[in-house]
Design a protein around this motif. Structure first.
Motif, PDB file in Angstrom:
ATOM      1  N   LYS A   8     -38.538  29.924  39.881  1.00  0.00           N
ATOM      2  CA  LYS A   8     -37.456  30.205  38.957  1.00  0.00           C
ATOM      3  C   LYS A   8     -37.347  29.167  37.839  1.00  0.00           C
ATOM      4  CE  LYS A   8     -34.029  28.118  41.960  1.00  0.00           C
ATOM      5  NZ  LYS A   8     -32.893  28.376  42.795  1.00  0.00           N
ATOM      6  N   HIS A   9     -38.037  28.055  37.961  1.00  0.00           N
ATOM      7  CA  HIS A   9     -38.022  27.025  36.931  1.00  0.00           C
ATOM      8  C   HIS A   9     -39.182  27.235  35.974  1.00  0.00           C
ATOM      9  CE1 HIS A   9     -34.904  24.769  38.937  1.00  0.00           C
ATOM     10  NE2 HIS A   9     -35.545  24.984  40.067  1.00  0.00           N
ATOM     11  N   THR A  10     -38.920  27.007  34.706  1.00  0.00           N
ATOM     12  CA  THR A  10     -39.976  27.166  33.720  1.00  0.00           C
ATOM     13  C   THR A  10     -40.330  25.816  33.118  1.00  0.00           C
ATOM     14  OG1 THR A  10     -38.356  27.618  31.998  1.00  0.00           O
ATOM     15  CG2 THR A  10     -39.299  29.513  33.132  1.00  0.00           C
ATOM     16  N   VAL A  11     -41.607  25.616  32.936  1.00  0.00           N
ATOM     17  CA  VAL A  11     -42.104  24.400  32.318  1.00  0.00           C
ATOM     18  C   VAL A  11     -41.799  24.476  30.830  1.00  0.00           C
ATOM     19  CG1 VAL A  11     -44.201  23.086  31.835  1.00  0.00           C
ATOM     20  CG2 VAL A  11     -43.884  24.143  34.070  1.00  0.00           C
ATOM     21  N   HIS A  12     -41.370  23.346  30.263  1.00  0.00           N
ATOM     22  CA  HIS A  12     -40.997  23.300  28.849  1.00  0.00           C
ATOM     23  C   HIS A  12     -42.212  23.618  27.971  1.00  0.00           C
ATOM     24  CE1 HIS A  12     -39.138  21.906  25.145  1.00  0.00           C
ATOM     25  NE2 HIS A  12     -37.988  21.938  25.800  1.00  0.00           N
ATOM     26  N   VAL A  23     -42.347  16.936  25.002  1.00  0.00           N
ATOM     27  CA  VAL A  23     -41.185  16.977  25.897  1.00  0.00           C
ATOM     28  C   VAL A  23     -41.645  17.039  27.351  1.00  0.00           C
ATOM     29  CG1 VAL A  23     -39.161  18.335  26.564  1.00  0.00           C
ATOM     30  CG2 VAL A  23     -39.702  18.015  24.149  1.00  0.00           C
ATOM     31  N   ARG A  24     -42.710  17.819  27.614  1.00  0.00           N
ATOM     32  CA  ARG A  24     -43.251  17.871  28.977  1.00  0.00           C
ATOM     33  C   ARG A  24     -43.709  16.496  29.433  1.00  0.00           C
ATOM     34  NH1 ARG A  24     -46.187  22.567  27.540  1.00  0.00           N
ATOM     35  NH2 ARG A  24     -48.082  21.335  27.567  1.00  0.00           N
ATOM     36  N   TRP A  25     -44.358  15.726  28.578  1.00  0.00           N
ATOM     37  CA  TRP A  25     -44.822  14.389  28.936  1.00  0.00           C
ATOM     38  C   TRP A  25     -43.648  13.451  29.210  1.00  0.00           C
ATOM     39  CZ3 TRP A  25     -48.973  12.291  30.817  1.00  0.00           C
ATOM     40  CH2 TRP A  25     -50.185  12.953  30.677  1.00  0.00           C
ATOM     41  N   VAL A  26     -42.608  13.564  28.409  1.00  0.00           N
ATOM     42  CA  VAL A  26     -41.424  12.725  28.642  1.00  0.00           C
ATOM     43  C   VAL A  26     -40.813  13.058  30.000  1.00  0.00           C
ATOM     44  CG1 VAL A  26     -39.082  12.231  27.841  1.00  0.00           C
ATOM     45  CG2 VAL A  26     -40.955  12.330  26.194  1.00  0.00           C
ATOM     46  N   PHE A  27     -40.629  14.347  30.287  1.00  0.00           N
ATOM     47  CA  PHE A  27     -40.096  14.756  31.589  1.00  0.00           C
ATOM     48  C   PHE A  27     -41.020  14.320  32.724  1.00  0.00           C
ATOM     49  CE2 PHE A  27     -37.414  18.227  29.572  1.00  0.00           C
ATOM     50  CZ  PHE A  27     -36.221  17.667  29.956  1.00  0.00           C
TER      51      PHE A  27
END
Length: 141
Positions: A14-18, A23-27
């Motif tokens: 249910k979670h989607t990757v940004h 932003v993905r690297w920061v997360f």
């Protein structure tokens, strides 16, 4: 060779990757930092573990499905995440520990801060009181 994470339950989908790579690297990096802090929290008294695991789970859900699934199935940390995601529940002992640490911190600040900084103690106590009430309303895991 089939990856062991390919047979994940539907609740982790249910979670989607940004979409943004930066932003993905920061997360992604924040997730590692939060897991490190959670491990320290498991070792050091007075430092939380649950909060940092929840933050790591959120960060990895936005950056790396593989690490998020790994964390959800971790034998120690996975239960915390599943309880939070399914029921917004928190273990009773974690609530007691958090309330104790917040109280001890406020008392320590009251006796150690100079009188001209008493506003810091009052503000901290108010934030802790609101947080304690919020935690008391959460179901027990």
């Amino acid at each position: 060779m089939q990856d062991s994470f390919d047979n994940r339950p539907s609740d982790t989908k249910k979670h989607t990757v940004h979409a943004n790579k930066l932003v993905r690297w920061v997360f992604f990096l924040l997730g590692f930092a939060f897991v490190g802090l959670a491990i320290l929290g498991a070792i050091l008294p007075g430092m939380p573990t649950t909060v940092f695991i929840l933050l790591a789970g959120y960060c990895w859900a936005k950056s790396s499905e593989r690490l998020y699934v790994w964390l959800m199935h971790h034998k120690i940390f996975g239960k915390m995440l599943k309880d939070w995601e399914e029921r917004r529940a928190m273990p009773r002992f974690a609530k007691y520990l958090a309330w104790s640490m917040m109280t001890a911190s406020c008392v320590f600040m009251y006796f150690k801060l100079p009188p001209d900084k008493m506003w810091v103690t009052i503000l901290t106590a108010a934030i802790c009181a609101v947080t304690a009430i919020w935690m008391a309303r959460l179901p027990d895991a």
